[in-house]
Design a protein around this motif. Structure first.
Motif, mmCIF file in Angstrom:
data_model
loop_
_atom_site.group_PDB
_atom_site.id
_atom_site.type_symbol
_atom_site.label_atom_id
_atom_site.label_comp_id
_atom_site.label_asym_id
_atom_site.label_seq_id
_atom_site.Cartn_x
_atom_site.Cartn_y
_atom_site.Cartn_z
ATOM 1 N N LYS A 32 8.965 8.625 40.053
ATOM 2 C CA LYS A 32 8.130 7.659 40.752
ATOM 3 C C LYS A 32 6.769 7.513 40.076
ATOM 4 N N LYS A 74 6.176 8.084 36.933
ATOM 5 C CA LYS A 74 6.393 7.384 35.666
ATOM 6 C C LYS A 74 6.536 5.878 35.889
ATOM 7 N N VAL A 75 7.197 5.493 36.958
ATOM 8 C CA VAL A 75 7.313 4.074 37.287
ATOM 9 C C VAL A 75 5.933 3.484 37.527
ATOM 10 N N LYS A 76 5.109 4.274 38.228
ATOM 11 C CA LYS A 76 3.756 3.793 38.494
ATOM 12 C C LYS A 76 2.974 3.621 37.192
ATOM 13 N N ASP A 82 4.270 3.228 34.119
ATOM 14 C CA ASP A 82 4.836 2.133 33.330
ATOM 15 C C ASP A 82 4.482 0.779 33.927
ATOM 16 N N SER A 83 4.374 0.697 35.201
ATOM 17 C CA SER A 83 3.993 -0.581 35.807
ATOM 18 C C SER A 83 2.566 -0.940 35.455
ATOM 19 N N LEU A 119 9.498 0.091 32.130
ATOM 20 C CA LEU A 119 9.343 0.067 33.583
ATOM 21 C C LEU A 119 10.702 0.053 34.279
ATOM 22 N N SER A 165 12.232 3.480 34.000
ATOM 23 C CA SER A 165 11.598 4.405 34.945
ATOM 24 C C SER A 165 12.134 4.195 36.369
ATOM 25 N N ARG A 166 12.276 2.913 36.705
ATOM 26 C CA ARG A 166 12.853 2.637 38.025
ATOM 27 C C ARG A 166 14.287 3.176 38.143
#
Length: 450
Positions: A165, A167-169, A171-172, A227, A230-231
């Motif tokens: 989560k 990492k998603v943040k 990458d976003s 992204l 990551s998701r």
């Protein structure tokens, strides 16, 4: 003289002149007889006013005061065959002495080592119970270990999910920056192209701006791919958490199922052990019943089943025993009309068969050969002979009963009631009236004792 002749001699001859005539005519012939009658009448009148003790008579027999002292026959609770006698008729036996030995006649009890083999089966089943108990404990430890491992695995999977989560943040954020960069690059390219068209920029500058724009677009696409990856990692982490939960739930459920199966087998084996223990105790007791023993000190009256090798069913009489030490009593029977006159603790006179006695029912004090007793129990239901049974015990204040009397001997009893005149008793007997309703002075005490 008959005086049948017309010539009456007594008129012509004076018989009183003779001595014999004087003795005859001057004598009083009935003087002594009249005195006898008068004296008898006075004595009879005197006797009629003498006191007379009313009583209730009855017939009975000698028995024992305690139920456990009465003669009895010994039965065997199991069927069998007589193997050996250890006594003879008339022998004295102490409590617990062996009277006879019997053997089994049922095929399921023929094995001489039946008790031993049943004990071995019981021991084996008991060990099996211990094994199941250890298995249950091992499975419980396994369940605890699996629960702890599941907690650690879930913690690890949740940490990975958190990392994904984050990492998603990250990458976003990078993806948003890339979108900003492409807007800037596009703006620079548009300005450079405009200036080149107006002649303020060289073609090389336009190409550099275009190259920069393409690089920025490539970075945007790359950042978008990161992204999305990551998701996907977040989804994979969530799937991993569910997988760990499901995997360890299955393992724990299987261990619990094995535990319950082991417990079920343990309980079933414990039930079998209980049955074997019951059978073991029954076989031990049955073995003890192969020896018929005396229930108390006494004498062997009669061998009802004689010989050796005879078979018998359970409950059949084998031998009769008479207790050696008994407290004698007398059971007598009274008519229903006399029952209300009998009270607990009331005095009774007893005459035993075989002991000479001279009885005056109304004057117990001058009777000879009777013995004192008192009422200790009154039956509340009529006996088959149409009378009520009354139990008498020796009176400690009177002469002791003969030692030679035995249970079963006959007895004649007289329950003593009120003292009344003899004339009243004669009048009552002639009219068929019952004795006077009598209540002893110690009625309250008698009620208390009863």
């Amino acid at each position: 003289m008959l005086n049948i002749s017309n010539n009456q001699l007594n008129k012509s001859v004076d018989l009183k002149k003779f001595k014999s005539g004087q003795r005859i005519f001057n004598g009083r012939y009935y003087k002594y007889f009249n005195r006898f009658l008068l004296g008898s009448a006075i004595i009879i009148v005197f006797i009629l006013f003498l006191p007379w003790t009313q009583n209730i008579s009855g017939n009975g027999n000698v028995t024992t005061l305690s139920l456990d002292q009465r003669p009895q026959t010994i039965q065997s609770p199991i069927p069998g065959r007589i193997e050996k006698w250890f006594v003879a008729e008339g022998d004295f036996v102490a409590q617990g002495d062996t009277i006879m030995e019997i053997s089994e006649i049922k095929s399921e009890y023929f094995d001489p080592d039946l008790v031993k083999r049943t004990g071995e089966q019981r021991s084996s089943k008991a060990q099996s119970v211990g094994s199941y108990q250890e298995k249950v404990k091992a499975l419980e430890r396994q369940i605890v270990a699996l629960s702890k491992e599941r907690g650690l695995k879930l913690e690890q999977a949740k940490n990975k999910l958190l990392q994904a989560k984050l990492k998603v943040k990250s990458d976003s954020i990078d993806f948003e920056a890339a979108k900003t960069n492409i807007v800037i690059a596009q703006s620079k390219y548009d300005r450079t192209a405009t200036l080149q068209a107006e002649g303020f920029k060289a073609t090389k500058d336009v190409e550099d701006a275009r190259l920069k724009l393409q690089e920025t677009e490539a970075k945007l696409i790359s950042q978008e791919n990161k992204l999305l990856a990551s998701r996907n990692e977040v989804i994979n982490a969530q799937v991993e958490v569910s997988r760990v939960n499901a995997m360890y739930a299955d393992k724990i459920s299987k261990a619990q199922s094995d535990k319950y199966t082991a417990q079920s087998s343990q309980f079933d084996t414990e039930a079998q052990v209980s049955k074997l223990e019951n059978a073991y105790s029954n076989y031990e007791m049955r073995n003890a019943l192969r020896f018929v023993r005396a229930p108390y000190d006494g004498y062997i009256n009669k061998a009802i089943r004689g010989g050796v090798g005879q078979t018998f069913k359970e409950g059949e009489d084998l031998v009769g025993v008479m207790p050696a030490h008994v407290d004698l009593a007398v059971e007598t029977y009274v008519a229903p009309i006399d029952l209300p006159l009998i009270n607990l603790g009331e005095k009774v006179r007893v005459q035993f068969d075989g002991w000479p006695a001279m009885i005056f029912s109304g004057w117990p004090d001058i009777s000879y050969g009777t013995y004192g007793a008192k009422v200790v129990a009154i039956e509340n239901f009529i006996s088959p002979n149409g009378k009520f049974r009354v139990l008498l015990a020796p009176d400690e204040e009177e002469q002791a009963w003969p030692e030679a009397i035995r249970a079963g001997s006959g007895a004649y009893t007289m329950a003593l009631l009120e003292d009344v005149p003899i004339w009243y008793e004669l009048w009552r007997q002639l009219n068929g009236f019952p004795p006077n309703y009598y209540q002893p002075q110690n009625k309250d005490n008698a009620k208390t004792k009863s």
